[in-house]
Design an enzyme around this catalytic site. Structure first.
Site, PDB file in Angstrom:
ATOM      1  CB  SER A 151       4.032  31.020  22.102  1.00  0.00           C
ATOM      2  OG  SER A 151       3.236  31.462  23.188  1.00  0.00           O
TER       3      SER A 151
ATOM      4  CE1 TYR B  75      -3.291  28.970  26.527  1.00  0.00           C
ATOM      5  CE2 TYR B  75      -1.700  30.642  25.880  1.00  0.00           C
ATOM      6  CZ  TYR B  75      -1.987  29.432  26.484  1.00  0.00           C
ATOM      7  OH  TYR B  75      -0.982  28.693  27.037  1.00  0.00           O
TER       8      TYR B  75
ATOM      9  CB  THR C  78      -3.794  26.421  23.877  1.00  0.00           C
ATOM     10  OG1 THR C  78      -2.650  26.405  23.018  1.00  0.00           O
ATOM     11  CG2 THR C  78      -3.450  25.717  25.177  1.00  0.00           C
TER      12      THR C  78
ATOM     13  CE  LYS D 273       0.531  22.974  22.885  1.00  0.00           C
ATOM     14  NZ  LYS D 273       0.441  23.390  24.279  1.00  0.00           N
TER      15      LYS D 273
ATOM     16  CG  HIS E 108      -0.009  23.775  28.834  1.00  0.00           C
ATOM     17  ND1 HIS E 108      -1.020  24.434  28.186  1.00  0.00           N
ATOM     18  CD2 HIS E 108       0.969  24.696  29.017  1.00  0.00           C
ATOM     19  CE1 HIS E 108      -0.670  25.702  27.994  1.00  0.00           C
ATOM     20  NE2 HIS E 108       0.544  25.877  28.480  1.00  0.00           N
TER      21      HIS E 108
HETATM   22  C1  LIG Z   1       8.046  27.431  29.361  1.00  0.00           C
HETATM   23  C2  LIG Z   1       6.843  26.905  28.650  1.00  0.00           C
HETATM   24  C3  LIG Z   1       5.960  27.802  28.059  1.00  0.00           C
HETATM   25  C4  LIG Z   1       4.851  27.328  27.370  1.00  0.00           C
HETATM   26  N1  LIG Z   1       4.040  28.215  26.745  1.00  0.00           N
HETATM   27  C5  LIG Z   1       2.984  27.758  26.034  1.00  0.00           C
HETATM   28  C6  LIG Z   1       2.162  28.661  25.315  1.00  0.00           C
HETATM   29  O1  LIG Z   1       2.393  29.864  25.282  1.00  0.00           O
HETATM   30  N2  LIG Z   1       1.094  28.156  24.652  1.00  0.00           N
HETATM   31  C7  LIG Z   1       0.809  26.807  24.654  1.00  0.00           C
HETATM   32  O2  LIG Z   1      -0.180  26.385  24.059  1.00  0.00           O
HETATM   33  N3  LIG Z   1       1.586  25.934  25.296  1.00  0.00           N
HETATM   34  C8  LIG Z   1       2.667  26.378  25.978  1.00  0.00           C
HETATM   35  N4  LIG Z   1       3.478  25.476  26.614  1.00  0.00           N
HETATM   36  C9  LIG Z   1       3.235  24.018  26.469  1.00  0.00           C
HETATM   37  C10 LIG Z   1       4.023  23.441  25.275  1.00  0.00           C
HETATM   38  O3  LIG Z   1       3.436  23.870  24.064  1.00  0.00           O
HETATM   39  C11 LIG Z   1       4.023  21.911  25.261  1.00  0.00           C
HETATM   40  O4  LIG Z   1       2.708  21.430  25.383  1.00  0.00           O
HETATM   41  C12 LIG Z   1       4.892  21.261  26.327  1.00  0.00           C
HETATM   42  O5  LIG Z   1       6.004  22.070  26.665  1.00  0.00           O
HETATM   43  C13 LIG Z   1       5.380  19.908  25.846  1.00  0.00           C
HETATM   44  O6  LIG Z   1       6.081  19.230  26.821  1.00  0.00           O
HETATM   45  P1  LIG Z   1       7.691  19.197  26.930  1.00  0.00           P
HETATM   46  O7  LIG Z   1       8.116  20.521  27.457  1.00  0.00           O
HETATM   47  O8  LIG Z   1       7.897  18.072  27.896  1.00  0.00           O
HETATM   48  O9  LIG Z   1       8.263  18.892  25.561  1.00  0.00           O
HETATM   49  C14 LIG Z   1       4.593  25.933  27.313  1.00  0.00           C
HETATM   50  C15 LIG Z   1       5.491  25.046  27.896  1.00  0.00           C
HETATM   51  C16 LIG Z   1       6.600  25.503  28.555  1.00  0.00           C
HETATM   52  C17 LIG Z   1       7.561  24.522  29.162  1.00  0.00           C
HETATM   53  O1  LIG Z   2       3.645  29.125  30.625  1.00  0.00           O
HETATM   54  C1  LIG Z   2       2.809  28.521  29.976  1.00  0.00           C
HETATM   55  O2  LIG Z   2       2.734  27.275  29.949  1.00  0.00           O
HETATM   56  C2  LIG Z   2       1.843  29.255  29.182  1.00  0.00           C
HETATM   57  O3  LIG Z   2       1.220  28.618  28.394  1.00  0.00           O
HETATM   58  C3  LIG Z   2       1.644  30.697  29.332  1.00  0.00           C
HETATM   59  C4  LIG Z   2       1.477  31.482  28.222  1.00  0.00           C
HETATM   60  C5  LIG Z   2       1.246  32.839  28.345  1.00  0.00           C
HETATM   61  C6  LIG Z   2       1.184  33.434  29.564  1.00  0.00           C
HETATM   62  C7  LIG Z   2       1.341  32.670  30.679  1.00  0.00           C
HETATM   63  C8  LIG Z   2       1.562  31.292  30.569  1.00  0.00           C
END
Ligand SMILES: Cc1cc2nc3c(=O)[nH]c(=O)nc-3n(C[C@H](O)[C@H](O)[C@H](O)COP(=O)(O)O)c2cc1C
Ligand SMILES: O=C(O)C(=O)c1ccccc1
Length: 330
Positions: free
Chosen positions: A87, A111, A137, A203, A227
């Site tokens: 990430s 991002y 993303t 994504k 997401h």
């Molecule tokens: C706590 C958390 C933080 C996430 N942070 C990011 C992120 O920084 N960048 C991003 O593209 N997606 C982020 N996502 C989305 C995940 O990449 C992913 O699309 C999603 O968690 C998949 O679903 P699942 O949790 O049901 O497996 C985040 C998801 C969660 C739960």
């Molecule tokens: O929490 C998230 O889903 C996420 O993608 C994110 C990433 C960086 C900062 C804040 C939220």
């Protein structure tokens, strides 16, 4: 507060629930009498070999879940020989993640920032650290409305933790904030293709017309994602749009995430045309429960479940699956 951050979704969490519910509604239809002693689980994605069709999705802030944060995650992912999508919002710098597990297979999630110079500097860091693909993303023109975080007033990291990939100097305060900008457009994707040779994955594709445009724009792959239900609530479950995205993507590899919890979920996504899937929350839960060992446990359990489900379906390889292995319950 931290549990709610990891577990929660946007709005009423309709999409969060739908990801798992739609997978559960599908049935697997096994084949019989196709004898084979061994299964092949490995896949090659954009030139990166993974020992199974299950990747680690990018999730932010691992040091909130465990003291070592992303260092523990990457050790487990390297041991499992799969791909970690780091990430942009990691709490350990991408260079330090790479150094923690030499040989780990890393892709970098970005991002796109309105400041192109700053965005380019981050890409150069990811390249130099050895990341072999960029996962852009594109489902976040604004941050999702997560009401659990609002209620808990969770809007900043604990003392001593920062988004280390956004650092611009050595002092603790020299770290920028991530901007989620509504101005990002296809122009930025064309620009990215000019400044980097890394393959680009988009994504957060949910609309079939965008899958077609992405293929035209020369990206290397798509990741069907909502997401984890954290962006716009009431968008479809990813498994429900996967087939039409695959059909519109003109042969590009299509990955999927959202609600994958079991080996049977992995088979359903592969049968409907995904080249691989990614796990978000299950990895965080493993990390929070038992650090590196916990993430290893999650990855080895799902590997074993994929293998078992393949045997039961009469498949010798993940490539043997097709749409005939899945049907919707009446
Ligand atoms: C706590 C958390 C933080 C996430 N942070 C990011 C992120 O920084 N960048 C991003 O593209 N997606 C982020 N996502 C989305 C995940 O990449 C992913 O699309 C999603 O968690 C998949 O679903 P699942 O949790 O049901 O497996 C985040 C998801 C969660 C739960
Ligand atoms: O929490 C998230 O889903 C996420 O993608 C994110 C990433 C960086 C900062 C804040 C939220």
């Amino acid at each position: 507060m931290y549990y709610d951050y990891f577990a929660g979704g946007a709005g009423d969490e309709v999409t969060l629930r739908a990801n798992e519910a739609s997978l559960a509604r599908l049935a697997l239809v096994p084949r019989i009498l196709r004898g084979s002693a061994r299964r092949e689980l490995g896949v090659t994605l954009l030139g990166t070999r993974a020992s199974m069709p299950v990747l680690v999705a990018p999730t932010a802030f691992h040091r909130i879940a465990a003291p070592d944060g992303e260092r523990a995650t990457v050790r487990a992912v390297a041991a499992a020989d799969t791909i970690m999508i780091v990430s942009m919002a990691s709490t350990v710098a991408v260079e330090d993640i790479a150094a923690e597990a030499p040989g780990a297979k890393l892709w970098f999630q970005l991002y796109i920032q309105p400041d192109r110079g700053f965005t380019e500097a981050i890409i150069r860091r990811a390249e130099a650290a050895g990341c072999t693909a960029l996962v852009i993303t594109v489902d976040s023109p604004a941050l999702g409305r997560r009401e659990r975080d609002d209620r808990n007033d969770f809007h900043e990291l604990p003392d001593g933790m920062r988004c280390e990939n956004l650092r611009i100097g050595d002092a603790p305060g020299d770290v920028r904030q991530i901007t989620m900008s509504p101005e990002i457009s296809w122009d930025h994707i064309a620009w990215l293709r000019e400044i980097t040779d890394l393959p680009i994955v988009l994504k957060g594709v949910l609309h079939r017309e965008d899958a077609r445009l992405a293929a035209e724009a020369g990206v290397a792959g798509l990741l069907v994602s909502n997401h984890g239900g954290r962006q716009l609530d009431t968008v479809p479950a990813t498994i429900d749009v996967l087939p039409e995205i695959v059909d519109a993507a003109g042969g590009l590899p299509v990955l999927m995430d959202g609600g994958i919890r079991r080996g049977t979920d992995v088979l359903k996504a592969l049968a409907l045309g995904a080249s691989a899937v990614a796990l978000g929350r299950p990895v965080v839960w493993g990390l929070a429960a038992e650090g590196e060992q916990g993430v290893k446990g999650v990855l080895e359990r799902i590997r074993d479940e994929v293998d078992h489900a393949l045997v039961q379906c009469g498949c010798a390889s993940v490539r043997d699956l097709d749409r005939s292995f899945v049907r919707c319950h009446p």
